[in-house]
Design an enzyme around this catalytic site. Structure first.
Site, PDB file in Angstrom:
ATOM      1  N   ARG A 153     -16.928  -7.008  -5.738  1.00  0.00           N
ATOM      2  CA  ARG A 153     -16.084  -8.118  -6.207  1.00  0.00           C
ATOM      3  C   ARG A 153     -16.179  -8.111  -7.727  1.00  0.00           C
ATOM      4  O   ARG A 153     -17.264  -8.303  -8.287  1.00  0.00           O
ATOM      5  CB  ARG A 153     -16.572  -9.447  -5.636  1.00  0.00           C
ATOM      6  CG  ARG A 153     -15.963 -10.644  -6.347  1.00  0.00           C
ATOM      7  CD  ARG A 153     -16.193 -11.948  -5.633  1.00  0.00           C
ATOM      8  NE  ARG A 153     -15.346 -12.041  -4.454  1.00  0.00           N
ATOM      9  CZ  ARG A 153     -15.092 -13.173  -3.791  1.00  0.00           C
ATOM     10  NH1 ARG A 153     -15.644 -14.308  -4.179  1.00  0.00           N
ATOM     11  NH2 ARG A 153     -14.323 -13.167  -2.738  1.00  0.00           N
ATOM     12  N   HIS A 208      -6.843  -9.134  -3.272  1.00  0.00           N
ATOM     13  CA  HIS A 208      -7.886  -9.608  -2.343  1.00  0.00           C
ATOM     14  C   HIS A 208      -7.500  -9.130  -0.933  1.00  0.00           C
ATOM     15  O   HIS A 208      -7.128  -9.934  -0.069  1.00  0.00           O
ATOM     16  CB  HIS A 208      -7.992 -11.130  -2.409  1.00  0.00           C
ATOM     17  CG  HIS A 208      -9.259 -11.690  -1.838  1.00  0.00           C
ATOM     18  ND1 HIS A 208     -10.245 -10.895  -1.278  1.00  0.00           N
ATOM     19  CD2 HIS A 208      -9.708 -12.974  -1.734  1.00  0.00           C
ATOM     20  CE1 HIS A 208     -11.227 -11.676  -0.864  1.00  0.00           C
ATOM     21  NE2 HIS A 208     -10.940 -12.932  -1.130  1.00  0.00           N
ATOM     22  N   GLN A 249      -9.030 -10.616   2.330  1.00  0.00           N
ATOM     23  CA  GLN A 249      -8.498 -11.934   2.662  1.00  0.00           C
ATOM     24  C   GLN A 249      -7.182 -11.810   3.422  1.00  0.00           C
ATOM     25  O   GLN A 249      -6.998 -12.432   4.466  1.00  0.00           O
ATOM     26  CB  GLN A 249      -8.285 -12.736   1.354  1.00  0.00           C
ATOM     27  CG  GLN A 249      -7.792 -14.137   1.592  1.00  0.00           C
ATOM     28  CD  GLN A 249      -8.826 -14.997   2.305  1.00  0.00           C
ATOM     29  OE1 GLN A 249      -9.980 -15.055   1.890  1.00  0.00           O
ATOM     30  NE2 GLN A 249      -8.442 -15.667   3.380  1.00  0.00           N
ATOM     31  N   ASP A 300      -3.498 -21.551  -2.629  1.00  0.00           N
ATOM     32  CA  ASP A 300      -4.787 -21.128  -3.195  1.00  0.00           C
ATOM     33  C   ASP A 300      -5.034 -22.002  -4.427  1.00  0.00           C
ATOM     34  O   ASP A 300      -4.127 -22.710  -4.892  1.00  0.00           O
ATOM     35  CB  ASP A 300      -4.703 -19.626  -3.569  1.00  0.00           C
ATOM     36  CG  ASP A 300      -6.024 -19.062  -4.089  1.00  0.00           C
ATOM     37  OD1 ASP A 300      -7.082 -19.717  -3.924  1.00  0.00           O
ATOM     38  OD2 ASP A 300      -6.010 -17.945  -4.653  1.00  0.00           O
ATOM     39  N   CYS A 316      -7.077 -19.599   1.512  1.00  0.00           N
ATOM     40  CA  CYS A 316      -8.180 -18.631   1.544  1.00  0.00           C
ATOM     41  C   CYS A 316      -9.535 -19.307   1.375  1.00  0.00           C
ATOM     42  O   CYS A 316     -10.545 -18.764   1.812  1.00  0.00           O
ATOM     43  CB  CYS A 316      -7.977 -17.577   0.460  1.00  0.00           C
ATOM     44  SG  CYS A 316      -7.798 -18.292  -1.184  1.00  0.00           S
ATOM     45  N   ARG A 326     -12.505 -13.417   8.547  1.00  0.00           N
ATOM     46  CA  ARG A 326     -13.026 -12.532   7.497  1.00  0.00           C
ATOM     47  C   ARG A 326     -14.106 -11.631   8.095  1.00  0.00           C
ATOM     48  O   ARG A 326     -14.196 -10.446   7.804  1.00  0.00           O
ATOM     49  CB  ARG A 326     -13.620 -13.358   6.335  1.00  0.00           C
ATOM     50  CG  ARG A 326     -12.602 -14.193   5.559  1.00  0.00           C
ATOM     51  CD  ARG A 326     -11.644 -13.324   4.771  1.00  0.00           C
ATOM     52  NE  ARG A 326     -12.338 -12.417   3.875  1.00  0.00           N
ATOM     53  CZ  ARG A 326     -12.797 -12.732   2.666  1.00  0.00           C
ATOM     54  NH1 ARG A 326     -12.613 -13.944   2.173  1.00  0.00           N
ATOM     55  NH2 ARG A 326     -13.419 -11.836   1.918  1.00  0.00           N
TER      56      ARG A 326
HETATM   57  N1   CP Z   1     -11.923 -16.631   0.331  1.00  0.00           N
HETATM   58  C1   CP Z   1     -12.970 -16.097  -0.303  1.00  0.00           C
HETATM   59  O1   CP Z   1     -12.952 -14.917  -0.691  1.00  0.00           O
HETATM   60  O2   CP Z   1     -14.042 -16.925  -0.453  1.00  0.00           O
HETATM   61  P1   CP Z   1     -15.333 -16.654  -1.335  1.00  0.00           P
HETATM   62  O3   CP Z   1     -14.872 -16.625  -2.780  1.00  0.00           O
HETATM   63  O4   CP Z   1     -16.244 -17.806  -1.061  1.00  0.00           O
HETATM   64  O5   CP Z   1     -15.935 -15.339  -0.943  1.00  0.00           O
HETATM   65  N1  NVA Z   2      -7.568 -16.662  -6.381  1.00  0.00           N
HETATM   66  C1  NVA Z   2      -8.931 -17.065  -6.122  1.00  0.00           C
HETATM   67  C2  NVA Z   2      -9.363 -16.617  -4.767  1.00  0.00           C
HETATM   68  C3  NVA Z   2     -10.750 -17.020  -4.364  1.00  0.00           C
HETATM   69  C4  NVA Z   2     -11.145 -16.482  -3.011  1.00  0.00           C
HETATM   70  C5  NVA Z   2      -9.844 -16.490  -7.197  1.00  0.00           C
HETATM   71  O1  NVA Z   2      -9.649 -15.323  -7.569  1.00  0.00           O
HETATM   72  O2  NVA Z   2     -10.724 -17.195  -7.662  1.00  0.00           O
END
Ligand code: CP
Ligand code: NVA
Length: 303
Positions: free
Chosen positions: A102, A129, A132, A223, A263, A291
């Site tokens: 990530r 993502h 997701q 989101d 999400c 997930r």
């Molecule tokens: N939706 C999602 O990716 O959640 P987290 O940021 O908590 O991993």
């Molecule tokens: N768009 C959000 C998604 C979190 C799962 C971010 O990148 O923070």
């Protein structure tokens, strides 16, 4: 085609995405059958950003498949700062069988994939993502059945989650509309690429600034208005995005019985009201559960 990495859903054919979703469903029905699939295998989890769902589901999923996960926190790796992405990749590949990452820069995920000889999974970058979106479309399939000809309307920022939904739509036969305030459209390259993919698949990817686009949709998705890394813009974005809040009035524009997706994490009272998030239309915790199953399917397929 044998895939080395899971970076973007655009790299996977419709048949392969269907295969991942079917495998996830099989795992959900009978997880015990897959115990031991990752026996003796270790995975490094590099996180430059916080996480509840992604970290927990990867760690639990790897455990259920009999493997080992090694969580590396934002403080530890310093991708490109403490050590170059290429060097991190060439260290990790000597010890582990896969890397889950990530990152902020999407180039960090693709860089890891370029340099490491072991599979790399994108656990969210500033651009995409895909984990997701895979879980979201499994959830949609569970609730709506055949997705062909149905439409998902994403309301909010044209961000990483929006991009992955746009990439996934044509793979599963669903139309995707992104409704956004002026100035917060999805990336132009992403729009061009996903529109071309949709055309070839006989589906649609569209963008709009008018909330009329929500009318008659089968599912509404939102989101956060400020993603991780955009904290300094949060206050200004709150003002700009306020008319795009998903509330009961907006849900009324969708088809009767339409689903609500997010999400998570949700900023309740901003992009969605409690009334909608906790309504019978809401499938947000099904998405969170899925997930786990979809990522187990990805790891099983790659490793
Ligand atoms: N939706 C999602 O990716 O959640 P987290 O940021 O908590 O991993
Ligand atoms: N768009 C959000 C998604 C979190 C799962 C971010 O990148 O923070």
């Amino acid at each position: 085609m044998r895939h080395e990495d899971f970076i973007s859903l655009a790299d996977w054919t419709a048949g392969e995405v269907d295969g991942l979703l079917s495998l996830a469903t099989a795992m959900k029905k009978d997880g015990a059958k897959f115990r031991g699939a990752l026996a003796g295998k270790s995975l490094a989890l590099i996180f430059e950003k916080p996480s509840l769902r992604t970290r927990t589901t990867f760690e639990v999923g790897i455990y259920r498949l009999g493997g080992q996960s090694i969580y590396l926190s934002p403080a530890e790796v310093g991708l490109g700062k403490r050590e170059s992405v290429a060097d991190v990749a060439r260290n990790l590949e000597r010890w582990v069988h896969g890397i889950v990452a990530r990152t902020f820069a999407h180039a960090s995920v693709t860089g890891l994939a370029k340099w490491a000889k072991v599979p790399v999974v994108n656990a969210l970058s500033d651009l995409l993502h895909p984990c997701q979106a895979l879980a979201d479309f499994l959830t949609l399939r569970e609730h709506l059945g055949d997705l062909r000809g149905k439409r998902l309307c994403y309301v909010g920022d044209g961000n990483n989650v929006a991009h992955s939904l746009m990439e996934a739509g044509p793979k599963v036969g669903m139309d995707v509309t992104v409704v956004h305030p002026e100035g917060f459209a999805p990336s132009a390259e992403m729009l061009a690429a996903t529109r071309a993919a949709a055309k070839a698949a006989g589906t649609k990817v569209e963008v709009a600034t008018s909330l009329d686009a929500v009318n008659g949709t089968d599912a509404v998705y939102t989101d956060v208005w400020a993603s991780m890394g955009q904290e300094s813009e949060a206050e200004e974005r709150k003002r700009i995005f306020a008319p795009y809040q998903v509330n009961a009035a907006l849900m009324k524009r969708a088809r009767p019985g339409a689903l609500f997706l997010h999400c998570l994490p949700a900023h309740r009272g901003d992009e969605v009201t409690d009334e909608v998030a906790d309504s019978p239309a809401s499938v947000i915790f099904d998405e969170a559960e899925n997930r786990l199953w979809t990522q187990m399917a990805v790891l099983h397929t790659l490793l």
